[in-house]
Design a protein around this motif. Structure first.
Motif, PDB file in Angstrom:
ATOM      1  N   PRO A  79     -27.299   8.226   3.895  1.00  0.00           N
ATOM      2  CA  PRO A  79     -26.330   9.316   3.453  1.00  0.00           C
ATOM      3  C   PRO A  79     -24.958   8.872   3.628  1.00  0.00           C
ATOM      4  N   VAL A  80     -24.006   9.511   2.669  1.00  0.00           N
ATOM      5  CA  VAL A  80     -22.701   8.877   2.973  1.00  0.00           C
ATOM      6  C   VAL A  80     -22.190   9.407   3.935  1.00  0.00           C
ATOM      7  N   SER A  81     -22.420  10.552   4.585  1.00  0.00           N
ATOM      8  CA  SER A  81     -21.992  11.301   6.049  1.00  0.00           C
ATOM      9  C   SER A  81     -21.970  10.292   7.047  1.00  0.00           C
ATOM     10  N   GLN A  82     -22.594   9.262   6.977  1.00  0.00           N
ATOM     11  CA  GLN A  82     -22.942   8.133   8.065  1.00  0.00           C
ATOM     12  C   GLN A  82     -21.597   7.427   8.216  1.00  0.00           C
ATOM     13  N   LEU A  83     -20.665   7.260   7.364  1.00  0.00           N
ATOM     14  CA  LEU A  83     -19.260   6.886   7.378  1.00  0.00           C
ATOM     15  C   LEU A  83     -18.256   7.582   7.299  1.00  0.00           C
ATOM     16  N   LEU A  84     -18.446   8.967   7.755  1.00  0.00           N
ATOM     17  CA  LEU A  84     -17.336   9.817   7.766  1.00  0.00           C
ATOM     18  C   LEU A  84     -16.200   9.655   8.542  1.00  0.00           C
ATOM     19  N   ARG A  85     -16.552   9.268   9.940  1.00  0.00           N
ATOM     20  CA  ARG A  85     -15.530   9.022  10.848  1.00  0.00           C
ATOM     21  C   ARG A  85     -14.794   7.865  10.488  1.00  0.00           C
ATOM     22  N   TRP A  86     -15.320   6.863   9.866  1.00  0.00           N
ATOM     23  CA  TRP A  86     -14.400   5.684   9.582  1.00  0.00           C
ATOM     24  C   TRP A  86     -13.814   5.544   8.362  1.00  0.00           C
ATOM     25  N   THR A  87     -13.905   6.466   7.614  1.00  0.00           N
ATOM     26  CA  THR A  87     -13.448   6.594   6.146  1.00  0.00           C
ATOM     27  C   THR A  87     -12.304   7.680   5.722  1.00  0.00           C
ATOM     28  N   SER A  88     -11.374   7.450   5.129  1.00  0.00           N
ATOM     29  CA  SER A  88     -10.373   8.211   4.596  1.00  0.00           C
ATOM     30  C   SER A  88     -11.080   9.104   3.624  1.00  0.00           C
ATOM     31  N   GLY A  89     -10.193  10.266   3.324  1.00  0.00           N
ATOM     32  CA  GLY A  89     -10.980  11.315   2.310  1.00  0.00           C
ATOM     33  C   GLY A  89     -11.111  10.601   0.996  1.00  0.00           C
ATOM     34  N   ARG A 160      -9.582   3.649  16.727  1.00  0.00           N
ATOM     35  CA  ARG A 160     -10.693   3.266  15.929  1.00  0.00           C
ATOM     36  C   ARG A 160      -9.976   2.628  14.398  1.00  0.00           C
ATOM     37  N   TRP A 161     -10.690   2.166  13.652  1.00  0.00           N
ATOM     38  CA  TRP A 161     -10.297   1.658  12.302  1.00  0.00           C
ATOM     39  C   TRP A 161     -10.718   2.632  11.055  1.00  0.00           C
ATOM     40  N   LEU A 162      -9.961   2.742  10.109  1.00  0.00           N
ATOM     41  CA  LEU A 162     -10.283   3.959   9.194  1.00  0.00           C
ATOM     42  C   LEU A 162     -10.062   3.142   7.890  1.00  0.00           C
ATOM     43  N   CYS A 163     -10.970   3.043   7.171  1.00  0.00           N
ATOM     44  CA  CYS A 163     -11.050   2.186   5.719  1.00  0.00           C
ATOM     45  C   CYS A 163     -10.190   3.325   4.713  1.00  0.00           C
ATOM     46  N   THR A 164      -9.120   2.863   4.267  1.00  0.00           N
ATOM     47  CA  THR A 164      -8.209   3.567   3.372  1.00  0.00           C
ATOM     48  C   THR A 164      -8.202   3.230   2.040  1.00  0.00           C
ATOM     49  N   ALA A 165      -8.845   1.933   1.706  1.00  0.00           N
ATOM     50  CA  ALA A 165      -8.905   1.612   0.293  1.00  0.00           C
ATOM     51  C   ALA A 165     -10.046   0.733   0.095  1.00  0.00           C
TER      52      ALA A 165
END
Length: 169
Positions: A79-89, A160-165
């Motif tokens: 499920p996509v929700s597994q990366l919610l914490r580390w992913t931008s909108g 933490r690191w956040l994926c922005t692109a």
């Protein structure tokens, strides 16, 4: 009466072109840097900061796990929700859209169960620090005999690191 010719035919030697129907490329070495029209852009083109090898290694290991989860999400296995914490909108919305499209094409609900016949494998990850709090990475993913590439940008937000692109190729 039959006449036979004893004249021997020598094959005509034609030089083989260096470009045999392919795109001609000049593979000679370049000794000058590429031209940058505006001198103020020179710093922005290659502005990379040196980072401790241990720090880079830890980030690359984390990116490896992040990319593995990403390709499993897009394939419908997670499920996509597994990366919610580390992913931008915007990246999260794109991952969700891709998972839904793949699920619709394959006739399955994304993230409900394992659906991919071949599990994608992250073959390599390379990271480059643009600044101490911004890193760009690329990954090669193998799907059976085929490979794909993934480019990512991460920004440090707090601890933490956040994926922005994210760009698939």
């Amino acid at each position: 009466m039959t006449t036979t010719s004893t004249a021997s035919v020598t094959p005509l030697r034609v030089p083989v072109a260096s470009v045999q129907g392919t795109l001609a490329l000049d593979l000679g070495p370049r000794h000058e840097p590429p031209d940058v029209p505006d001198p103020s852009l020179r710093r922005a083109v290659a502005d990379v900061v040196p980072i401790d090898a241990d720090h880079r290694g830890r980030l690359e290991q984390w990116v490896h796990r992040y990319v593995q989860a990403t390709v499993e999400i897009v394939g419908g296995d997670r499920p996509v929700s597994q990366l919610l914490r580390w992913t931008s909108g915007p990246v999260y919305a794109d991952l969700h859209r891709r998972a839904v499209l793949v699920g619709r094409a394959g006739g399955h609900q994304p993230g409900a169960r394992r659906v991919q016949p071949v599990r994608p494998q992250v073959v390599s990850v390379h990271a480059c620090f643009v600044s101490p709090t911004v890193a760009e990475a690329n990954a090669r993913i193998r799907y059976g005999a085929r490979s794909r590439a993934l480019a990512l940008r991460f920004e440090k937000r707090g601890d933490r690191w956040l994926c922005t692109a994210m760009e698939f190729a």
